[in-house]
Design a protein around this motif. Structure first.
Motif, mmCIF file in Angstrom:
data_model
loop_
_atom_site.group_PDB
_atom_site.id
_atom_site.type_symbol
_atom_site.label_atom_id
_atom_site.label_comp_id
_atom_site.label_asym_id
_atom_site.label_seq_id
_atom_site.Cartn_x
_atom_site.Cartn_y
_atom_site.Cartn_z
ATOM 1 N N ASN A 36 -31.938 6.817 19.726
ATOM 2 C CA ASN A 36 -31.053 7.962 19.941
ATOM 3 C C ASN A 36 -30.409 8.439 18.641
ATOM 4 O OD1 ASN A 36 -29.601 5.432 20.033
ATOM 5 N ND2 ASN A 36 -27.790 6.575 20.653
ATOM 6 N N LEU A 37 -30.658 7.725 17.534
ATOM 7 C CA LEU A 37 -30.174 8.139 16.220
ATOM 8 C C LEU A 37 -31.355 8.432 15.305
ATOM 9 C CD1 LEU A 37 -27.184 5.660 15.640
ATOM 10 C CD2 LEU A 37 -27.180 7.906 16.746
ATOM 11 N N HIS A 38 -31.061 8.999 14.136
ATOM 12 C CA HIS A 38 -32.130 9.376 13.197
ATOM 13 C C HIS A 38 -31.609 9.229 11.766
ATOM 14 C CE1 HIS A 38 -30.039 12.911 14.906
ATOM 15 N NE2 HIS A 38 -29.934 13.305 13.652
ATOM 16 N N CYS A 39 -31.383 7.991 11.368
ATOM 17 C CA CYS A 39 -30.851 7.717 10.031
ATOM 18 C C CYS A 39 -31.854 8.126 8.956
ATOM 19 C CB CYS A 39 -30.524 6.235 9.897
ATOM 20 S SG CYS A 39 -29.360 5.633 11.136
ATOM 21 N N ARG A 40 -31.364 8.785 7.950
ATOM 22 C CA ARG A 40 -32.266 9.340 6.934
ATOM 23 C C ARG A 40 -32.970 8.262 6.126
ATOM 24 N NH1 ARG A 40 -30.361 8.671 2.052
ATOM 25 N NH2 ARG A 40 -28.154 8.329 1.649
ATOM 26 N N TRP A 41 -32.404 7.019 6.072
ATOM 27 C CA TRP A 41 -33.014 5.944 5.297
ATOM 28 C C TRP A 41 -33.715 4.909 6.171
ATOM 29 C CZ3 TRP A 41 -30.366 2.553 7.980
ATOM 30 C CH2 TRP A 41 -29.018 2.769 8.236
ATOM 31 N N CYS A 42 -33.833 5.167 7.468
ATOM 32 C CA CYS A 42 -34.363 4.192 8.421
ATOM 33 C C CYS A 42 -35.714 3.642 7.975
ATOM 34 C CB CYS A 42 -34.510 4.851 9.791
ATOM 35 S SG CYS A 42 -35.196 3.766 11.055
ATOM 36 N N ASP A 43 -35.850 2.293 8.029
ATOM 37 C CA ASP A 43 -37.115 1.681 7.628
ATOM 38 C C ASP A 43 -38.034 1.430 8.824
ATOM 39 O OD1 ASP A 43 -35.726 -0.382 8.771
ATOM 40 O OD2 ASP A 43 -35.836 -1.732 7.049
ATOM 41 N N THR A 44 -37.625 1.889 10.018
ATOM 42 C CA THR A 44 -38.515 1.844 11.181
ATOM 43 C C THR A 44 -38.635 3.251 11.775
ATOM 44 O OG1 THR A 44 -36.664 1.209 12.634
ATOM 45 C CG2 THR A 44 -38.022 -0.572 11.720
ATOM 46 N N ASP A 45 -38.822 4.229 10.903
ATOM 47 C CA ASP A 45 -38.887 5.623 11.345
ATOM 48 C C ASP A 45 -40.088 5.897 12.246
ATOM 49 O OD1 ASP A 45 -40.002 5.208 8.519
ATOM 50 O OD2 ASP A 45 -40.996 7.067 9.115
ATOM 51 N N HIS A 46 -41.068 4.980 12.261
ATOM 52 C CA HIS A 46 -42.219 5.164 13.146
ATOM 53 C C HIS A 46 -41.837 5.040 14.613
ATOM 54 C CE1 HIS A 46 -41.887 0.851 12.253
ATOM 55 N NE2 HIS A 46 -42.404 0.639 13.437
ATOM 56 N N THR A 47 -40.607 4.559 14.900
ATOM 57 C CA THR A 47 -40.166 4.433 16.291
ATOM 58 C C THR A 47 -39.523 5.712 16.830
ATOM 59 O OG1 THR A 47 -37.964 3.550 15.730
ATOM 60 C CG2 THR A 47 -39.766 1.944 15.971
ATOM 61 N N TRP A 48 -39.290 6.712 15.959
ATOM 62 C CA TRP A 48 -38.587 7.914 16.433
ATOM 63 C C TRP A 48 -38.926 9.203 15.688
ATOM 64 C CZ3 TRP A 48 -35.821 10.211 12.562
ATOM 65 C CH2 TRP A 48 -35.459 9.412 11.481
ATOM 66 N N ASN A 49 -39.430 9.132 14.475
ATOM 67 C CA ASN A 49 -39.636 10.353 13.687
ATOM 68 C C ASN A 49 -41.017 10.942 13.985
ATOM 69 O OD1 ASN A 49 -38.831 12.344 11.936
ATOM 70 N ND2 ASN A 49 -39.402 11.231 10.081
ATOM 71 N N PHE A 50 -41.132 11.486 15.198
ATOM 72 C CA PHE A 50 -42.413 11.980 15.684
ATOM 73 C C PHE A 50 -42.642 13.450 15.314
ATOM 74 C CE2 PHE A 50 -41.024 8.980 19.240
ATOM 75 C CZ PHE A 50 -41.601 7.867 18.634
ATOM 76 N N GLU A 51 -43.884 13.850 15.353
ATOM 77 C CA GLU A 51 -44.231 15.251 15.112
ATOM 78 C C GLU A 51 -43.463 16.153 16.073
ATOM 79 O OE1 GLU A 51 -48.832 15.145 13.441
ATOM 80 O OE2 GLU A 51 -48.476 15.433 15.586
ATOM 81 N N GLY A 52 -42.927 17.237 15.543
ATOM 82 C CA GLY A 52 -42.186 18.189 16.365
ATOM 83 C C GLY A 52 -40.690 17.960 16.391
#
Length: 250
Positions: A36-52
């Protein structure tokens, strides 16, 4: 439930806990997808930073970086399959991580009950950002909450990353530990403010340097130690980074 995908299967792996009060202990990690968050430095961005999605990330500066195709980085796995995969490892400590695990509490309860039916000695840690309220059943089933409230350096508005009612409730649970990542003095000031506002006991605060390599961790470590000594906080390293670097599945 929806898990992070690693190669052709769910991201479930046996390793050492790299952070927090249990650092160094063998543990089986199960990484859920979605956050539910989107930290700009997240090292597990594959869990939320999806296309679109509109979220920004530090990796955007890399010309080779692309948002993830959700179907390629997530996988739907029945709770009983998760139970079987975890039980195949010779370890009774399980870390439920993400993403944000508390988005899928009911499914996790099935996993927890399934594993404890095999062996009541199973111990469960949950890594959470502290913005989602645990249900009474989930709270009772979990042995340890590793709470990582996000600071302004995450790039998100305070109203998204700090939910007072939830944080106050979690602070009241003696099973909760609070882990903060700090880079500079403004981070320390913000951590001090949060600890005062929510009455977080100093003995349950862990301070961790930011970094994805051993060299980056070392760059901030000395100043972090000084603040731990001053406030009675616990120093928290990133053991997995020192052992394996910025690598998944370890």
């Amino acid at each position: 439930m929806l898990l992070s995908r690693l190669n052709d299967g769910p991201e479930i792996f046996f390793t050492l806990q790299g952070e927090g009060v249990s650092a160094g202990l063998p543990a089986v990690f199960v990484r859920s997808a979605l956050c539910n968050l989107h930290c700009r430095w997240c090292d597990t961005d594959h869990t939320w930073n999806f296309e679109g999605t509109p979220w920004k990330h530090d990796k955007d500066a890399d010309p080779a970086y692309r948002k993830h195709k959700k179907a390629e980085v997530t996988i739907e796995v029945p709770p009983q399959e998760i139970v079987a995969r975890v039980a195949a490892h010779p370890c009774r400590r399980v870390v439920l991580t993400g993403g944000e695990p508390l988005l899928q509490q009911e499914a996790w309860l099935e996993v927890i009950s399934g594993l404890r039916a095999i062996d009541p000695a199973y111990v469960f840690e949950v890594e959470t950002n502290g913005t989602r309220m645990p249900s009474p059943e989930f709270r009772a089933a979990v042995n340890q909450f590793n709470v990582s409230p996000k600071l302004a350096n995450s790039g998100m508005e305070a109203k998204l990353r700090i939910v007072p009612g939830v944080l106050e409730f979690i602070v009241s649970d003696p099973k909760a530990w609070f882990k903060f990542v700090a880079v500079n003095e403004s981070d320390i000031v913000e951590i001090e403010s949060l600890c005062r506002e929510f009455k977080i006991p100093s003995e349950r605060v862990l301070l961790m340097p930011e970094g994805r390599t051993a060299a980056e961790l070392d760059r901030h470590a000395q100043s972090i130690v000084a603040h731990c000594l001053l406030h009675g906080w616990r120093f928290c390293d990133r053991l997995h980074v020192r052992l394996w670097g910025d690598k998944r599945g370890v």
